[in-house]
Design an enzyme around this catalytic site. Sequence first.
Site, short mmCIF file in Angstrom:
data_model
loop_
_atom_site.label_atom_id
_atom_site.label_comp_id
_atom_site.label_asym_id
_atom_site.label_seq_id
_atom_site.Cartn_x
_atom_site.Cartn_y
_atom_site.Cartn_z
N LYS A 115 -1.04 19.54 -19.34
CA LYS A 115 -1.25 20.93 -19.74
C LYS A 115 -1.26 21.79 -18.48
O LYS A 115 -2.23 21.84 -17.74
CB LYS A 115 -2.60 21.05 -20.45
CG LYS A 115 -2.73 22.16 -21.46
CD LYS A 115 -2.53 23.57 -20.93
CE LYS A 115 -3.78 24.22 -20.38
NZ LYS A 115 -3.49 25.54 -19.77
N CYS A 122 -6.26 25.41 -2.47
CA CYS A 122 -7.65 24.93 -2.48
C CYS A 122 -8.09 24.54 -1.08
O CYS A 122 -9.27 24.64 -0.75
CB CYS A 122 -7.78 23.74 -3.42
SG CYS A 122 -6.64 22.42 -3.03
N GLU A 130 -15.26 31.49 -2.90
CA GLU A 130 -13.84 31.17 -2.82
C GLU A 130 -13.04 32.37 -3.28
O GLU A 130 -13.25 32.86 -4.38
CB GLU A 130 -13.50 29.96 -3.70
CG GLU A 130 -12.05 29.55 -3.54
CD GLU A 130 -11.61 28.41 -4.46
OE1 GLU A 130 -12.05 28.35 -5.61
OE2 GLU A 130 -10.79 27.58 -4.01
N GLU A 151 -10.67 17.85 -9.16
CA GLU A 151 -10.21 18.41 -7.88
C GLU A 151 -10.46 19.89 -7.96
O GLU A 151 -9.72 20.62 -8.62
CB GLU A 151 -8.72 18.12 -7.68
CG GLU A 151 -8.37 16.68 -7.47
CD GLU A 151 -8.52 16.25 -6.01
OE1 GLU A 151 -8.91 17.09 -5.16
OE2 GLU A 151 -8.26 15.06 -5.73
P1 NAD Z 1 -8.76 27.27 -13.76
O1 NAD Z 1 -9.96 26.41 -13.75
O2 NAD Z 1 -8.89 28.64 -14.30
O3 NAD Z 1 -7.60 26.59 -14.62
C1 NAD Z 1 -7.13 25.29 -14.34
C2 NAD Z 1 -6.55 24.69 -15.60
O4 NAD Z 1 -7.58 24.52 -16.56
C3 NAD Z 1 -5.50 25.57 -16.29
O5 NAD Z 1 -4.49 24.77 -16.83
C4 NAD Z 1 -6.29 26.24 -17.39
O6 NAD Z 1 -5.50 26.68 -18.47
C5 NAD Z 1 -7.21 25.11 -17.79
N1 NAD Z 1 -8.43 25.53 -18.50
C6 NAD Z 1 -9.11 26.70 -18.40
N2 NAD Z 1 -10.19 26.69 -19.23
C7 NAD Z 1 -10.19 25.49 -19.85
C8 NAD Z 1 -11.04 24.86 -20.81
N3 NAD Z 1 -12.11 25.48 -21.30
N4 NAD Z 1 -10.75 23.61 -21.20
C9 NAD Z 1 -9.68 22.94 -20.69
N5 NAD Z 1 -8.83 23.49 -19.81
C10 NAD Z 1 -9.08 24.74 -19.38
O7 NAD Z 1 -8.20 27.28 -12.27
P2 NAD Z 1 -6.98 28.12 -11.69
O8 NAD Z 1 -7.41 29.54 -11.56
O9 NAD Z 1 -5.73 27.82 -12.46
O10 NAD Z 1 -6.80 27.45 -10.24
C11 NAD Z 1 -7.51 27.87 -9.14
C12 NAD Z 1 -8.61 26.89 -8.80
O11 NAD Z 1 -8.09 25.59 -8.66
C13 NAD Z 1 -9.25 27.21 -7.47
O12 NAD Z 1 -10.65 27.09 -7.57
C14 NAD Z 1 -8.69 26.13 -6.55
O13 NAD Z 1 -9.48 25.84 -5.43
C15 NAD Z 1 -8.57 24.97 -7.47
N6 NAD Z 1 -7.62 23.97 -6.96
C16 NAD Z 1 -8.12 22.79 -6.46
C17 NAD Z 1 -7.24 21.84 -5.94
C18 NAD Z 1 -7.74 20.53 -5.35
O14 NAD Z 1 -6.93 19.65 -5.11
N7 NAD Z 1 -9.03 20.37 -5.11
C19 NAD Z 1 -5.87 22.09 -5.93
C20 NAD Z 1 -5.41 23.29 -6.44
C21 NAD Z 1 -6.30 24.24 -6.96
#
Ligand code: NAD
Length: 481
Positions: A176, A285, A383, A251
Site C-alpha cells: 500500500k 528520514c 521533525e 521505520e
Molecule cells: P505517514 O505515516 O503519514 O504515511 C505512511 C503510510 O502510512 C502511507 O502509505 C499512508 O497512507 C499510511 N497510513 C496513514 N494512516 C494510516 C493508518 N491509520 N493505517 C494504515 N496506514 C496508514 O508518513 P508520510 O508522511 O507518508 O512519510 C513521512 C514519514 O516517514 C516521516 O516521519 C519520515 O521520517 C518517515 N520515513 C521513515 C523512513 C525510515 O526508513 N525510517 C523512511 C522514509 C520515511
Amino acid sequence: MTPTWPDRLFIDNEWCAPASGKWMPVVDPASEEEIGRVPRADADDVDRAARSAARAFEDGWGRTAPEDRGALLNRIADLIDARKDEIALAETRDMGKPLRESYGNVARSSRTFRFYAGAVDKLAGEAPPVGPDGFNFTLHEPLGVTAHITPWNYPFANACRSVPPALAAGCTAVVKPASHTSVTTLMLGEICREAGLPAGVVNVVTGSGGETGAALARHPLVRGIAFTGSIDTGRRIMGYAAEGIRPVVLELGGKNPQIVFADCDTEKAIAQTMRGAFTNAGQVCTSVSRVLVERSLHDAYVEALAEKTAALTVAPGLDNPDLGPLVSASHLEQTAGFVGAGEREGARLLTGGRRPEGLDRGYFIRPALFDRVDPASTLAREEIFGPVLAVIPFDTEAEAVAIANGLEFGLTSGVFTRDIDRAMRVARDLKAGMVWVNEWFQSPVQVPHGGVKMSGIGREQGMIALANYTQVKDIAIRIGA
Ligand code: NAD
C-alpha cells in the site's frame, strides 16, 4: 512527457477497478496539474488482495526451490533496470524529486532485489547440541501474507526495500503506497507479473491511509507488517498489529544530528551537511536536520553553509535542479509553518524559507538555513521533513552528545573529526540505530537500517531483515534404541 500507468489496482496478477468506483487524482507537485488518477481501494479490495496473497502462499510460493525464487528476484531486478527511464520519469512527475535522484532510487531498488536474490538459499537454521539421544534443528519458515505500507518520499525504493526480503523469505505481499505517490508502486506490480511471479505473490492496493492502509494492517490474513512512515501512524499500526498478534517492523522518523568538531576536514564536512540536509529537498528520514558545530569553527562553517545554501537551484524535478518542489500543498504549508516558528522563536534565518522568485506555481520553497537555534526550540526538536536546517553551536564533546541524544528520536547521527578516539567515543555514546563517521547516507542495502527510541522497531536491509519475514520452527528428533 506524461508517464502512463494503469489506473487500476493490481490484484492476483490482474488490473482491476476499485469496488468503490472511486479514484484519487495524481498531482504533479511542480505544476499543481492533475496528470492522472489512481484507485481508492476500500476494505473489499484489500480483502481480495489479501486472499489472493494467501492463496499464492498456500499454493507453495514459500516452498519454491531457492534457486528458482532467486532467479525470479533477479529477473525483477533486470526488468527494473530495463524500465528505468519510465520509472524515474514517473517518480519525478508524481513526487517532484530531481530526475537524477529518481534514477538513483531506481538503481538502488534493482540492487536490493539482487541482494535478496542471493540471500534466498542462505536462510539456514541451527542444530544446537542436545545430548546423545537426539537432534534438534531449526527452520526459518515464512510468515505468510505480509503487508507493506510505504511513505511518499521514496515511493519506489521503499516498496523495493521491504518486498524483496519478504519474497526471498517465501512470504507473499500486499503493498500500500502513500496516497500522494502511488504510481511507481503500481509499475512494480506489473514488473513482478512480467518477471513471472505467480498470481497473488505481489499485489498493490492504492488509497488513503485511514481506509486502505488500516484495512490492510488489520486484515486477519496478514501475518506480518512492514511499515515506513511517521511516528503517529506507526503507533496506530502497532495497535492494529496487536489485534492480530502480528510482528511489525517500524521505520519511523528522525531529527538527525551531525556533530562537527573543529578538527575535522571542514570542506568534506560542509559538503556532507549540504548533501545530508538538502537531498530530496530534505524529505528524507535520515536527513541532517540539526548540525551541531564546535564554537571555534562555528562562524566560518555557517558562512560557508549560507553561501552554498543560497546558491542551490530550485526548479521542477525534470530540469534536474538541486531541489525540486515539496510533495504536496499541505506539506509546503507545514514546512513554511516551521520556518515561521523558527523566526518567532528567535533563531537567525540566514537564507531561504520563502517561495523562489519566478516560480508562481508548484510546491516550491527555497532551502532555509537557521543559525543559533536553541536546542529547546521547535526547530531543534521536531521533525520537519523539508529543506530547513538548524545550526546549533556547542563548546564541549559532552555537551554535543547530550544535545544529540536529548530527543526521543534515534534514527541516525553523524560525527565529523580527525581524532579517531573521539570518533569512536562519540559513536559509542550516540543513541541511534546508525552512526556515520565523516560521511552521510552510508546505508547500502547490505547493512541494517533502522532506529532506536521512537524512530522505530526492527531493521530493514541486510541479512537481518530476513528475520522480519520468518518465524523459527524447532524440530526435535529422538533416536530410538
Ligand atoms: P505517514 O505515516 O503519514 O504515511 C505512511 C503510510 O502510512 C502511507 O502509505 C499512508 O497512507 C499510511 N497510513 C496513514 N494512516 C494510516 C493508518 N491509520 N493505517 C494504515 N496506514 C496508514 O508518513 P508520510 O508522511 O507518508 O512519510 C513521512 C514519514 O516517514 C516521516 O516521519 C519520515 O521520517 C518517515 N520515513 C521513515 C523512513 C525510515 O526508513 N525510517 C523512511 C522514509 C520515511
